[in-house]
Design an enzyme around this catalytic site. Structure first.
Site, PDB file in Angstrom:
ATOM      1  N   ASP A  67       0.817  -1.212   0.000  1.00 28.90           N
ATOM      2  CA  ASP A  67       0.000   0.000   0.000  1.00 28.90           C
ATOM      3  C   ASP A  67       0.851   1.262   0.000  1.00 28.90           C
ATOM      4  O   ASP A  67       0.500   2.256  -0.643  1.00 28.90           O
ATOM      5  CB  ASP A  67      -0.928   0.004   1.220  1.00 28.90           C
ATOM      6  CG  ASP A  67      -2.077  -0.985   1.078  1.00 28.90           C
ATOM      7  OD1 ASP A  67      -2.363  -1.396  -0.059  1.00 28.90           O
ATOM      8  OD2 ASP A  67      -2.679  -1.345   2.098  1.00 28.90           O
ATOM      9  N   ASN A 149      -4.609   8.862   1.454  1.00 31.47           N
ATOM     10  CA  ASN A 149      -5.111   8.364   2.737  1.00 31.47           C
ATOM     11  C   ASN A 149      -5.477   9.497   3.683  1.00 31.47           C
ATOM     12  O   ASN A 149      -6.632   9.663   4.038  1.00 31.47           O
ATOM     13  CB  ASN A 149      -4.074   7.464   3.409  1.00 31.47           C
ATOM     14  CG  ASN A 149      -4.307   5.998   3.103  1.00 31.47           C
ATOM     15  OD1 ASN A 149      -5.197   5.644   2.336  1.00 31.47           O
ATOM     16  ND2 ASN A 149      -3.502   5.137   3.703  1.00 31.47           N
ATOM     17  N   ASP A 181      -2.066  13.899  20.905  1.00 31.23           N
ATOM     18  CA  ASP A 181      -0.952  13.556  20.020  1.00 31.23           C
ATOM     19  C   ASP A 181      -1.096  14.130  18.622  1.00 31.23           C
ATOM     20  O   ASP A 181      -0.174  14.003  17.815  1.00 31.23           O
ATOM     21  CB  ASP A 181      -0.813  12.036  19.927  1.00 31.23           C
ATOM     22  CG  ASP A 181      -0.253  11.434  21.206  1.00 31.23           C
ATOM     23  OD1 ASP A 181       0.111  12.201  22.113  1.00 31.23           O
ATOM     24  OD2 ASP A 181      -0.175  10.197  21.296  1.00 31.23           O
TER      25      ASP A 181
END
Length: 306
Positions: A67, A149, A181
């Site tokens: 990917d 993505n 985060d």
């Protein structure tokens, strides 16, 4: 499909991918096709050379790897409208690739492409750029980046874990400040990547939508959001005294973000194009197999179907 000019990118430092690339290149050249071949990886980017060296329009990009290799190809080829045939050679999950079962006899694949016996899938992408100050300032201080993505705004440091403080606007309206985060801004394609690891929603890859997912937020009220595709997401780093905030695209570093900068993320004008060879292509079967859902491991008798 005409196959007069084809580019082949294989996973760098992977001997199996390279062997398949050489085999495919020879077969296509025997069919009077011009072929450009090169490795693709963190330290290898063949696409600028491919695009500059092609003597005629590129009909197909064959990407051999996982990917990550396909994501790199999509970022570089989507704006040119070049269709990608991704094959899982040396990869892991393979959400974006055809399995090797479909590619054991490449000569048959070339015949199918010549005879137009395939499907073409278009996937939404995101674009982002960094600007200075208020959202009315529309002159970017960086190039425009593409992601298939997701884009991620999060700090990075070599010696310690850093908590980020980020303010987010949607279409000019302040929505929230996030302490944690970082933030992920994802496409439906990316919803099964970093986003699902951060407890974001899984979206069908045929949709057009934008997902915002906080990464390990310090407030339980910070929840993922799903937005219409026309939304513009603006993110500011706050309290970044270490100058550690970064913009990441598909897991790759794009640029650093300084105090007073903002990141604008929106749907891209272009879409990634993928060649689909599987006759029974099923998004839900892919989820079951790749995410190891119970349906792939536990078998029951479906008497209610009789």
């Amino acid at each position: 499909m005409q196959l007069k000019q084809v580019i082949i990118a294989y996973k760098a430092r992977d001997s199996q991918s390279k062997r398949w690339a050489e085999l495919c290149a020879k077969q296509l050249e025997d069919r009077q096709c011009q072929v450009l071949v090169g490795p693709s990886g963190p330290k290898d980017n063949p696409y600028p050379v491919f695009l500059a060296s092609a003597s005629q329009p590129i009909d197909l990009a064959l990407v051999l790897g996982g990917d990550g290799t396909v994501l790199t190809g999509a970022r570089h080829l989507a704006s040119s409208g070049i269709p990608i045939l991704g094959v899982n050679v040396g990869g892991h999950l393979g959400f974006l690739t055809e399995s090797m079962d479909e590619f054991q006899e490449p000569e048959r694949v070339w015949d199918r492409l010549f005879e137009d016996r395939y499907a073409l899938q278009r996937r939404m992408m995101l674009q982002a750029a960094v600007y200075e100050g208020h959202r009315t300032n529309l002159e970017p201080v960086t190039e425009h980046y593409l992601a298939l993505n997701e884009f991620c705004v999060k700090p990075a440091s070599a010696d310690r874990m850093i908590t980020s403080i980020l303010e987010m606007e949607i279409d000019g309206e302040v929505v929230d400040q996030y302490v944690g985060d970082g933030l992920i801004v994802s496409t439906p394609t990316g919803s099964t990547g970093y986003t699902v690891s951060a407890n974001g929603p899984i979206m069908h890859d045929g949709m057009e939508a934008i997902t915002i997912t906080p990464i390990c937020p310090m407030s339980l009220s910070s929840r993922p959001l799903v937005l219409p595709p026309g939304s513009v997401v603006s993110i500011w780093p706050l309290g970044d005294y270490d100058l550690s905030t970064k913009l990441w695209m598909d897991g790759v570093l794009s640029t650093s973000i300084w105090p007073g900068h903002r990141v604008d993320v929106r749907m891209a004008d272009c879409r990634a194009k993928f060649i689909i060879l599987r006759a029974n292509n099923s998004y839900y079967q892919t989820l079951r197999e790749k995410l190891l859902w119970a349906g792939t491991r536990v078998r029951y008798t479906n008497n209610h179907r009789n």
